[in-house]
Design an enzyme around this catalytic site. Structure first.
Site, PDB file in Angstrom:
ATOM      1  N   HIS A   9      55.390  35.832  43.763  1.00  0.00           N
ATOM      2  CA  HIS A   9      56.661  35.932  44.229  1.00  0.00           C
ATOM      3  C   HIS A   9      56.726  36.443  45.945  1.00  0.00           C
ATOM      4  CE1 HIS A   9      60.399  38.682  44.890  1.00  0.00           C
ATOM      5  NE2 HIS A   9      60.704  38.295  43.625  1.00  0.00           N
TER       6      HIS A   9
ATOM      7  N   ASP B 147      50.081  42.332  40.570  1.00  0.00           N
ATOM      8  CA  ASP B 147      51.589  42.604  40.639  1.00  0.00           C
ATOM      9  C   ASP B 147      52.168  42.455  39.026  1.00  0.00           C
ATOM     10  OD1 ASP B 147      54.383  42.302  40.863  1.00  0.00           O
ATOM     11  OD2 ASP B 147      54.214  40.550  42.046  1.00  0.00           O
TER      12      ASP B 147
ATOM     13  N   GLN C  95      56.401  41.459  35.980  1.00  0.00           N
ATOM     14  CA  GLN C  95      57.017  40.618  35.091  1.00  0.00           C
ATOM     15  C   GLN C  95      55.970  40.636  33.636  1.00  0.00           C
ATOM     16  OE1 GLN C  95      59.847  39.099  34.955  1.00  0.00           O
ATOM     17  NE2 GLN C  95      60.244  39.114  36.949  1.00  0.00           N
TER      18      GLN C  95
ATOM     19  N   LYS D  31      62.886  46.522  35.958  1.00  0.00           N
ATOM     20  CA  LYS D  31      62.448  45.415  34.954  1.00  0.00           C
ATOM     21  C   LYS D  31      62.100  45.990  33.711  1.00  0.00           C
ATOM     22  CE  LYS D  31      61.515  42.526  38.722  1.00  0.00           C
ATOM     23  NZ  LYS D  31      62.477  41.345  39.216  1.00  0.00           N
TER      24      LYS D  31
ATOM     25  N   CYS E 206      62.619  33.545  44.421  1.00  0.00           N
ATOM     26  CA  CYS E 206      61.954  34.244  45.452  1.00  0.00           C
ATOM     27  C   CYS E 206      60.442  33.627  45.374  1.00  0.00           C
ATOM     28  CB  CYS E 206      61.746  35.772  45.174  1.00  0.00           C
ATOM     29  SG  CYS E 206      63.337  36.395  45.471  1.00  0.00           S
TER      30      CYS E 206
HETATM   31  N1  PMP Z   1      56.804  40.510  41.858  1.00  0.00           N
HETATM   32  C1  PMP Z   1      57.503  39.677  40.847  1.00  0.00           C
HETATM   33  C2  PMP Z   1      56.353  38.869  40.094  1.00  0.00           C
HETATM   34  C3  PMP Z   1      58.799  40.076  40.588  1.00  0.00           C
HETATM   35  O1  PMP Z   1      59.189  39.095  39.661  1.00  0.00           O
HETATM   36  C4  PMP Z   1      59.495  40.591  41.310  1.00  0.00           C
HETATM   37  C5  PMP Z   1      61.124  40.862  41.143  1.00  0.00           C
HETATM   38  N2  PMP Z   1      61.809  39.612  40.999  1.00  0.00           N
HETATM   39  C6  PMP Z   1      59.058  41.390  42.547  1.00  0.00           C
HETATM   40  C7  PMP Z   1      57.607  41.283  42.402  1.00  0.00           C
HETATM   41  C8  PMP Z   1      59.858  42.391  43.137  1.00  0.00           C
HETATM   42  O2  PMP Z   1      60.197  43.320  42.295  1.00  0.00           O
HETATM   43  P1  PMP Z   1      61.466  44.618  42.993  1.00  0.00           P
HETATM   44  O3  PMP Z   1      62.303  43.545  43.781  1.00  0.00           O
HETATM   45  O4  PMP Z   1      61.787  45.247  42.087  1.00  0.00           O
HETATM   46  O5  PMP Z   1      60.619  45.335  44.062  1.00  0.00           O
END
Ligand code: PMP
Length: 406
Positions: free
Chosen positions: A123, A200, A203, A226, A364
């Site tokens: 991401h 990270d 997910q 999430k 993203c």
């Molecule tokens: N890493 C991953 C794999 C994500 O899917 C996301 C959110 N789509 C993020 C980081 C960022 O999360 P946040 O916007 O809640 O900080």
């Protein structure tokens, strides 16, 4: 006993509504999950009866809020099996947590010509903070490639590690492909080269049991929103020894021990990394969300989600012209796909009119989309409150949209 999905659905008030006169089918869980009634009720109670700033008060409400906040920290600690509660830092989200490590760890340990390894399926939140660090320090970003099914190529990863590598940062699960990465193996390989690893888990945490001790990761990050909790709260887990030696990355209230104009000394862990009034309401709400998940049983959740993924994959594969991106052997219930030459946005708009919420675009993960030479996909991300009937509706919706747009 398996999960009672209808009962679970009644725990989530938002799911019973209609959109454009059609029952809402919510498949945008990768972006954010809906909230169970217990979390909403807890937030209401906090604001109506229990609200007061934490840590600095001597009065009843403040002490009560402080206790709830620190209990939420312990709930997170137990949830991911961290050794100590001071290894749990509350941040604004996964992005906030990654930036915190990139600034704090990066400031202290990364120097000119050093290298940072990320993967090709990250991401943006796990790319850009490292890129910014590389710019500040004149360091280099290295990328683990992936194969056509959407799995990281571990042999290539091994070749990237060298004495200049300062940290490896990879996701546990890809938000765009659903791939579950072999993070334990990735960590072992890095540790053999004395390199720490940030995972990270944005997910992963909502889909599977995460045990940071078993993984032996150095940092693990995720977002509250999430995992059925409130927005604006996230977690940074870090091994105590590492966090202890890292400098604070933000200055302000709560993170200090003693302040004079000549010199400031810092508070102990975890407060050293929690400058300012933290989002204690959402932290407490996150604790409630994790308690709720525990009450459902994560193993049952994972097994139901796996069943529904298999059903959905088979169903969608039958649609002529539909291509699924992300066919890893180990996957969570995410289906990223394109149909014929239809633009994802057009498909998403038509599905929306049928009450079906999907996400379209790059998710993203622009470099990942470039890897597959596509502009984006349509993504249905499925969780335990989704049903097999909803998958049927999705398939019907795709077929109708295909007829309309082809
Ligand atoms: N890493 C991953 C794999 C994500 O899917 C996301 C959110 N789509 C993020 C980081 C960022 O999360 P946040 O916007 O809640 O900080």
């Amino acid at each position: 006993m398996s999960l009672d999905i209808q009962k679970i659905r009644s725990d989530f008030p938002v799911l019973s509504q209609t959109v454009y006169g059609k029952p809402l089918v919510y498949f945008d869980n990768g972006a954010t999950t809906q909230k169970p009634r217990v979390v909403i009720d807890k937030l209401t109670k906090l604001y109506t009866e229990q609200y007061s700033s934490i840590h600095r008060g001597v009065h009843f409400l403040s002490e009560q809020a402080t206790e709830m906040y620190e209990n939420a920290r312990k709930t997170v600690q137990t949830y991911i099996n961290a050794e100590y509660s001071q290894e749990i830092i509350f941040t604004s989200g996964a992005t906030g947590s990654i930036n915190a490590v990139a600034f704090s760890f990066g400031e202290k340990y990364v120097k000119e010509n050093d290298e940072i390894i990320v993967s090709g399926m990250e991401h943006h939140s796990n790319i850009v903070p490292w890129q910014m660090l590389c710019e500040r320090k004149k360091a280099k970003l290295k990328v683990i490639p992936l194969n056509d099914t959407g799995e990281l190529i571990i042999e290539e990863y091994k070749k990237l590690l060298n004495p200049r590598t300062k940290i490896v940062a990879v996701n546990h699960v890809s938000n765009a492909l659903g791939t579950i990465n072999p993070v334990k193996e990735i960590i072992e390989i890095a540790h053999a080269a004395n390199v720490p690893v940030l995972i990270d888990g944005a997910q992963a945490i909502q889909h599977m049991k995460v045990d940071v001790k078993e993984l032996d990761c150095d940092f693990y990050v995720f977002s509250g929103h999430k995992v059925y909790g409130p927005t604006g709260i996230g977690v940074l887990y870090g091994k105590q020894k590492l966090l202890y030696n890292m400098p604070p990355y933000q200055g302000g209230g709560d993170m200090v021990d003693c302040v004079t104009f000549e010199q400031t000394t810092y508070n102990e862990l975890p407060f050293k990394f929690e400058a300012g009034t933290s989002n204690f309401v959402s932290a407490i709400g996150l604790g409630t969300a994790l308690d709720y998940l525990n009450s459902l049983n994560l193993e049952k959740i994972a097994s139901y989600e796996h069943e529904i993924l298999e059903y959905a994959t088979k169903k969608l594969q039958k649609i002529e012209g539909l291509r699924i991106y992300g066919n890893a052997r180990q996957k969570i219930a995410i289906l990223s796909f394109l149909v014929d030459n239809i633009h994802p946005y057009d498909m998403g708009m038509i599905l929306d009119k049928m009450g079906i919420a999907v996400r379209t675009g790059t998710h993203c993960t622009q470099p990942l989309m470039d890897r597959f030479e596509i502009e984006g996909t349509i993504r249905a991300s499925i969780v335990f409150y989704n049903t097999f009937e909803e998958i049927d509706k999705l398939a019907e919706g795709i077929l109708r949209a295909k007829t309309m747009l082809s």
